[in-house]
Write an enzyme that holds these catalytic residues in place. Structure first.
Site, mmCIF file in Angstrom:
data_model
loop_
_atom_site.group_PDB
_atom_site.id
_atom_site.type_symbol
_atom_site.label_atom_id
_atom_site.label_comp_id
_atom_site.label_asym_id
_atom_site.label_seq_id
_atom_site.Cartn_x
_atom_site.Cartn_y
_atom_site.Cartn_z
ATOM 1 N N ASP A 138 2.092 -5.203 -4.436
ATOM 2 C CA ASP A 138 1.365 -5.716 -3.242
ATOM 3 C C ASP A 138 2.042 -6.288 -2.167
ATOM 4 O O ASP A 138 1.776 -7.754 -2.183
ATOM 5 C CB ASP A 138 -0.070 -6.499 -3.754
ATOM 6 C CG ASP A 138 -1.057 -6.982 -2.808
ATOM 7 O OD1 ASP A 138 -1.083 -6.051 -1.671
ATOM 8 O OD2 ASP A 138 -1.750 -7.981 -2.786
ATOM 9 N N ASP B 231 7.099 -13.589 -6.942
ATOM 10 C CA ASP B 231 7.003 -13.853 -5.502
ATOM 11 C C ASP B 231 8.125 -14.558 -4.816
ATOM 12 O O ASP B 231 8.712 -15.187 -5.602
ATOM 13 C CB ASP B 231 5.616 -14.588 -5.364
ATOM 14 C CG ASP B 231 5.054 -14.594 -3.769
ATOM 15 O OD1 ASP B 231 4.225 -13.413 -3.510
ATOM 16 O OD2 ASP B 231 5.388 -15.040 -2.900
ATOM 17 N N CYS C 7 -0.596 -2.823 3.240
ATOM 18 C CA CYS C 7 -1.506 -3.510 4.302
ATOM 19 C C CYS C 7 -0.985 -3.194 5.755
ATOM 20 O O CYS C 7 -1.533 -4.091 6.656
ATOM 21 C CB CYS C 7 -1.820 -4.998 3.905
ATOM 22 S SG CYS C 7 -0.213 -5.981 3.999
#
Length: 404
Positions: free
Chosen positions: A308, A253, A348
């Site tokens: 993701d 991340d 998303c």
């Protein structure tokens, strides 16, 4: 049924009327022809261009979404509206009691999908959060009624209001900091699928955790094995689920703060389903695109890769650039998967439809010279229901693929 004398009447054009009849619940400012003197956040009666009643909506004086429909039937008073609100809150809570399992954290009210547009309520174990996305729910009497009903339905002892500064600015609401509304506690430990997570309602993205991926975490873990790579791990959702079954997990991340919480979550789960001798998760702070490029060039190979990323497209205008980004990320991941490897890939961005996402994966597979079998097309967890006619409520795509 005629509207009561205190309700303003707002007129919309033919395009707006057709939109409502087709199942949407939003009317944009460009389709409103007469606001009828409506006040910010007011409950209003809505009619078409020839005066035909369309129903009742809550009005925003500043947002491009001028009207959010709450009923196809005209409501005559504030009292009648609040009876409806309380009933829908009860229906939302009852629905979650039927569809949520193996978790004490889930979305309790999902805005338009629960016919309470602009209102979000989440549960995180013994801490609940409230988020207001439109002027209507800011009215003190309505806000307090919602809080009281949530407490009655759930016995919630701690409720935090989460504030989205950008939304409040768009809605021309006063500046406000996230704060504790009820109780004395804003942090807790929650459980999803047997995995525990630290949660602080006064920090983090969204309302603090990605509840919409809960069922996809479990699905990924069901396919996981060997060496795993989790890209855009945030606080370790996919990584921690896969760590129980994989030989090794690398989680990436760009946020150091998120990774620090992820490491705390790993310690929290040290005794949960992890056989002795399993290596620790390797947490890496890096830009996802740069790391995938470097790893692919170095010939690294994995048995499962999870992608993701945050939303790449927030409007139709940015969709082409977003699809290029998704393709690059997926192409590099496909090159790094061993034969029989699993790709769990997500978007998303609500403007990226399932067909768009599948077409992108097809192109990436062709460019990677890989044969890709689509095993599952998934979406957000059931506590984030999709309302037909309102495509914005279907925003999460999660494809699980096997590569050969």
């Amino acid at each position: 049924m005629e509207p009561g004398p205190l309700l303003s009447q707002v007129t919309v054009n033919d395009r707006g009327a057709v939109r409502i009849r087709d199942g949407h619940v939003w009317i944009y400012a460009s389709d409103v022809t007469d606001e009828g003197g409506a006040e910010p956040g007011a409950l209003v009666h809505v009619v078409g261009p020839r005066g035909k009643p369309l129903g009742s909506a809550i009005f925003s004086s500043s947002s491009q979404i001028r009207l959010r429909f709450v009923s196809r039937e005209p409501l005559r008073s504030e009292e009648e509206f609040m009876v409806l609100v309380r009933r829908r809150l009860a229906e939302a809570v009852a629905y979650r009691s039927r569809v949520v399992s193996s978790s004490n954290a889930y979305r309790l009210v999902f805005s338009e999908a629960d016919r309470l547009p602009g209102l979000i309520v989440d549960r995180y174990n013994d801490v609940y959060t409230l988020q207001i996305l439109t002027q209507a729910w800011e009215k003190p009497a309505r806000k307090q009624a919602i809080i009281d009903k949530i407490r009655e339905l759930t016995q919630a002892e701690n409720i935090v209001e989460r504030v989205d500064e950008r939304i409040r600015e768009l809605e021309q609401l006063p500046e406000l900091a996230s704060s504790l509304l009820v109780g004395s506690k804003s942090n807790t430990v929650l459980t999803m699928n047997g995995v525990q997570f630290h949660y602080d309602a006064l920090s983090g993205q969204k309302t603090g955790a990605f509840l919409d991926q809960r069922e996809n975490y479990a699905a990924a873990a069901a396919y996981a094995r060997g060496q795993a790579l989790d890209i855009c791990t945030y606080q370790g959702g996919f990584a921690l689920h896969m760590a129980r079954v994989c030989d090794s997990v690398t989680a990436v991340d760009i946020s150091r703060e998120a990774l620090e919480i992820a490491e705390q979550n790993e310690k929290l789960n040290a005794i949960i389903g992890k056989p002795a001798g399993k290596p620790e998760i390797e947490w890496i702070e890096a830009n996802a695109f740069d790391l995938l490029k470097d790893y692919a060039a170095a010939g690294r190979q994995y048995d499962i890769i999870v992608l993701d990323p945050p939303a790449f497209a927030r409007s139709r205008k940015t969709l082409p650039a977003a699809m290029r980004g998704y393709k690059e990320m997926n192409l590099r991941a496909m090159k790094m998967l061993r034969p029989g490897g699993i790709l769990v890939t997500c978007s998303c961005s609500f403007v990226v439809g399932e067909d768009d996402f599948t077409a992108m994966l097809t192109e990436a597979a062709q460019d990677a010279h890989r044969s890709v079998k689509l095993l599952e097309n998934r979406t957000q967890a059931k506590d984030h229901p999709i309302l037909l006619g309102v495509p914005e409520t279907h925003y999460l795509n999660c494809s699980i693929c096997e590569l050969s």
